[in-house]
Design a protein around this motif. Structure first.
Motif, PDB file in Angstrom:
ATOM      1  N   VAL A 194     -18.144 -49.616  31.041  1.00  0.00           N
ATOM      2  CA  VAL A 194     -18.145 -48.889  32.299  1.00  0.00           C
ATOM      3  C   VAL A 194     -16.817 -48.157  32.446  1.00  0.00           C
ATOM      4  O   VAL A 194     -15.779 -48.618  31.959  1.00  0.00           O
ATOM      5  N   ARG A 199     -15.552 -52.536  42.957  1.00  0.00           N
ATOM      6  CA  ARG A 199     -14.890 -53.753  43.456  1.00  0.00           C
ATOM      7  C   ARG A 199     -14.389 -53.574  44.878  1.00  0.00           C
ATOM      8  O   ARG A 199     -14.314 -54.516  45.642  1.00  0.00           O
ATOM      9  N   TYR A 231     -15.722 -52.808  28.208  1.00  0.00           N
ATOM     10  CA  TYR A 231     -16.535 -53.338  29.309  1.00  0.00           C
ATOM     11  C   TYR A 231     -17.787 -52.504  29.601  1.00  0.00           C
ATOM     12  O   TYR A 231     -18.576 -52.875  30.471  1.00  0.00           O
ATOM     13  N   GLU A 284      -9.976 -55.600  39.229  1.00  0.00           N
ATOM     14  CA  GLU A 284     -10.851 -56.499  39.982  1.00  0.00           C
ATOM     15  C   GLU A 284     -10.210 -56.915  41.299  1.00  0.00           C
ATOM     16  O   GLU A 284     -10.896 -57.080  42.318  1.00  0.00           O
ATOM     17  N   HIS A 335      -8.335 -55.383  33.495  1.00  0.00           N
ATOM     18  CA  HIS A 335      -9.580 -55.785  34.170  1.00  0.00           C
ATOM     19  C   HIS A 335      -9.264 -56.637  35.394  1.00  0.00           C
ATOM     20  O   HIS A 335      -9.854 -56.457  36.477  1.00  0.00           O
ATOM     21  N   TYR A 359     -15.678 -48.837  37.978  1.00  0.00           N
ATOM     22  CA  TYR A 359     -15.517 -50.276  38.168  1.00  0.00           C
ATOM     23  C   TYR A 359     -14.622 -50.576  39.375  1.00  0.00           C
ATOM     24  O   TYR A 359     -14.926 -51.442  40.211  1.00  0.00           O
TER      25      TYR A 359
END
Length: 348
Positions: free
Chosen positions: A337, A346, A335, A306, A302, A342
């Motif tokens: 998604v 971002r 999460y 990100e 993650h 994702y």
């Protein structure tokens, strides 16, 4: 399957596209066999089909020689109630990768023989959701086990009105709830019932009725032990030194996220046995060893996505996933998604 702890490995073809992974540590001469749960169960089913003998309710078959030696006996006592008796010795340590799955009630009594010592233990699992975990069986030692699977319906029928007791309901959780898990040392009454199962002198219908009576006797003894002892009494107390070792083990997992050690290698690295390591992780971190590693992998992936510097494939590889599909499914469960969506969000 995500291969864990692969410092050096070679692969043995099993047929039908399945593989048995052998892993050895550079720190020792020990090796570990690793299988997915599906491959292990399919292999055992094929062993039963090729070497098994029996009738519609009972099967006996030889253990696959590539794993070790010994025999298993599977007895269908009634619909939703199955008994499995095993007497095996594995060639090497075995780890079976078990994914998150619905689970019936189950209990297992194990007798581990090594040299002149015999260690006995039991595990009890309620119905509900089983977590992602590794099932570990030590190699080079004889293991005799009595394993019982019970579907919730026959369990409730056996209990009658008592099935609504609050203590019993804790054993009967919905498929969305994590199941109850307990382990301990068998009492004298439990040991006697296990021996009576292993030495059953009867045949045919009498044998099946006798074995079923002993299966329910063990279930009653486990419920009594669960109720009278209390949850905390059956949980071994960790010494401060043990807690330090558990934390040290967690650091090893975080450092070696892409190529972590096997469970047995990790236990040896921190100086405790694999059972205490598993119990300790549940006490200290509230999850299994594999669950802890999985959570750290998810959190790290993650962070990488990100930051927007890695592709989904690269992020998956950076945290130890060998399959983008497995990573995407795990990311969605964690999460809610898809990792690709994702990552694009971002970067936007």
């Amino acid at each position: 399957m995500v291969v864990v702890g692969c410092l050096s490995e070679h692969v043995c073809e099993m047929g039908l596209g399945r593989h048995l992974f052998f892993r050895n540590s550079t720190a020792s001469s020990t090796m570990t066999m690793a299988l997915s749960q599906t491959d292990y169960r399919t292999w055992m089913d094929e062993a039963a089909a090729s070497s098994g003998t029996g009738d519609s309710t009972e099967w006996r078959y030889c253990y696959p020689s590539a794993l070790g030696w010994g025999q298993e006996c599977s007895v269908a006592l009634r619909e939703g109630l199955e008994l499995l008796i095993s007497d095996v010795c594995l060639n090497e340590d075995l780890e079976v990768d078990q994914g998150e799955r619905p689970h019936p009630l189950e209990y297992t009594f194990e007798l581990l023989h090594r040299r002149d010592q015999c260690q006995q233990r039991y595990s009890l699992y309620g119905s509900g959701l089983a977590p992602t975990d590794l099932w570990v069986v030590p190699g080079h030692q004889r293991m005799v086990s009595v394993n019982v699977h019970i579907d919730p319906e026959p369990f409730q029928q056996w209990l009658g009105d008592a099935s609504q007791d609050a203590r019993i309901l804790d054993l009967l959780r919905s498929p969305e709830q994590p199941y109850l898990e307990r382990s301990g040392t068998p009492t004298a009454a439990m040991q006697m019932a296990v021996q009576q199962i292993l030495r059953c002198p009867f045949q045919g219908l009498t044998r099946r009725l006798y074995l079923e009576s002993k299966v329910w006797e063990l279930m009653a003894l486990l419920i009594d032990d669960l109720n009278t002892s209390g949850n905390d009494a059956k949980t071994p107390t960790l010494k401060p030194d043990d807690v330090e070792r558990i934390h040290y083990a967690s650091k090893i997992l975080r450092r070696q996220i892409t190529h972590p050690p096997t469970l047995i290698e990790l236990a040896r690295a921190v100086g405790i046995n694999d059972h205490k390591l598993k119990v300790g992780f549940r006490q200290v971190f509230g999850t299994t060893v594999f669950g802890y590693l999985h959570e750290h992998r998810m959190e790290r992936s993650h962070q990488l996505l990100e930051a927007g510097e890695l592709s989904v494939t690269a992020a998956a590889e950076a945290v130890g996933f060998t399959s983008r599909g497995h990573f995407a499914a795990a990311f969605r469960r964690k999460y809610g998604v898809n990792p690709g969506v994702y990552a694009r969000g971002r970067r936007a």
